[in-house]
Design a protein around this motif. Sequence first.
Motif, short mmCIF file in Angstrom:
data_model
loop_
_atom_site.label_atom_id
_atom_site.label_comp_id
_atom_site.label_asym_id
_atom_site.label_seq_id
_atom_site.Cartn_x
_atom_site.Cartn_y
_atom_site.Cartn_z
N VAL A 1 38.23 34.62 40.62
CA VAL A 1 38.93 35.42 39.42
C VAL A 1 40.28 35.11 39.23
O VAL A 1 40.75 35.08 37.83
N ALA A 2 41.01 34.72 40.21
CA ALA A 2 42.42 34.38 39.97
C ALA A 2 42.60 33.08 39.31
O ALA A 2 43.51 32.97 38.49
N TYR A 3 41.71 32.23 39.70
CA TYR A 3 41.70 30.98 39.31
C TYR A 3 41.01 30.78 37.70
O TYR A 3 41.57 30.35 36.96
N ARG A 4 40.09 31.75 37.48
CA ARG A 4 39.44 31.78 36.14
C ARG A 4 40.64 32.42 35.21
O ARG A 4 40.58 31.88 33.92
N SER A 5 41.40 33.43 35.75
CA SER A 5 42.32 33.78 34.80
C SER A 5 43.51 32.73 34.22
O SER A 5 44.00 32.73 33.22
N GLN A 6 43.45 31.62 35.23
CA GLN A 6 44.20 30.64 34.78
C GLN A 6 43.94 29.79 33.59
O GLN A 6 44.64 29.33 32.83
N LEU A 7 42.59 29.52 33.92
CA LEU A 7 41.97 28.75 32.72
C LEU A 7 41.89 29.74 31.36
O LEU A 7 41.94 29.12 30.28
N ASN A 8 41.88 31.01 31.61
CA ASN A 8 41.90 31.86 30.49
C ASN A 8 43.24 31.76 29.59
O ASN A 8 43.28 31.86 28.68
#
Length: 300
Positions: free
Chosen positions: A97-104
Amino acid sequence: MGERDITQKTLESYNDVFADIINVLVFDGEQVVESDSLTDAQTFSQYKDSENVLHNQERDVAKKWTNGDFCLSLFGFENQTKKEKSMTLRVMCYDGVAYRSQLNEERTEFYPVITLVLYFGTKSKWEKNTSLKETLIIDERLKDFVSDYKIKVINLAWLTDEQINSFKSDFRIVAEYLRALRTGQAEDWSRQKLKYVSEIIDLMRVISDDEIFDNMAEFIEETQKEKGGVNVCEFVQKMKNEGRIEGISLGRSEGISLGISQGWNNHARESARIAISMGLTKEQAAKISGLSVAEIEKLQ
């Protein structure tokens, strides 16, 4: 959320304690992370299951380590009192989730996400199920195609003397107490001025399920004012090792008093002697034992 979870999170959420834990466990005691370089990160996220039902998931504690506007890393703590076979999967979800937020955020540069599993158990080390491959049942023909994912579990009760002595914050007391619970012996406790007295006492109580810590915070704070520091764990261990006091509970009826639940008449003088031997004042010994100051003077 259970009381145990709340007390662990409360202490670790303070920036100075959080930075201290990172500096000792990640940077081997080097003072790399400063308190003012940490900011709270989002711990709450959601996911949908196979039936499209929305579920919540939440990290215990998470903070971003920044240098100006640049984020160096996101650190997360997961507190465990029991070993959990699926822990690797849980950490993967949090980190994902933390890496996904960086993509977002449409970043062009990404920062690492580091999660430490802080294991508060004292019976045996957490040595298994620290990687994805250990967790899964994998057909031998598939092993080379399965990417592994490892988690970092810190066995707090087994930290070395060097690691424990490297702590600068109140977390040192926690580490010392966990080691004492594991070994069953009173150690050479540090005598330091506690900053977060209530949080430390509450955490020790829920870790040990020992009523001796009930309402002790006010007594400790008063002792610190007079002596500049207090050896909480030494005091507790000495009382227990003497084998003369059973079931101590603290109360606030008139000032601060310690009530001995069994054998009051037989143990009051012994508790007073122990208090005096540890360097407490006559007045403090009187509060602990229930005796008068005059009776304490006779004992001396």
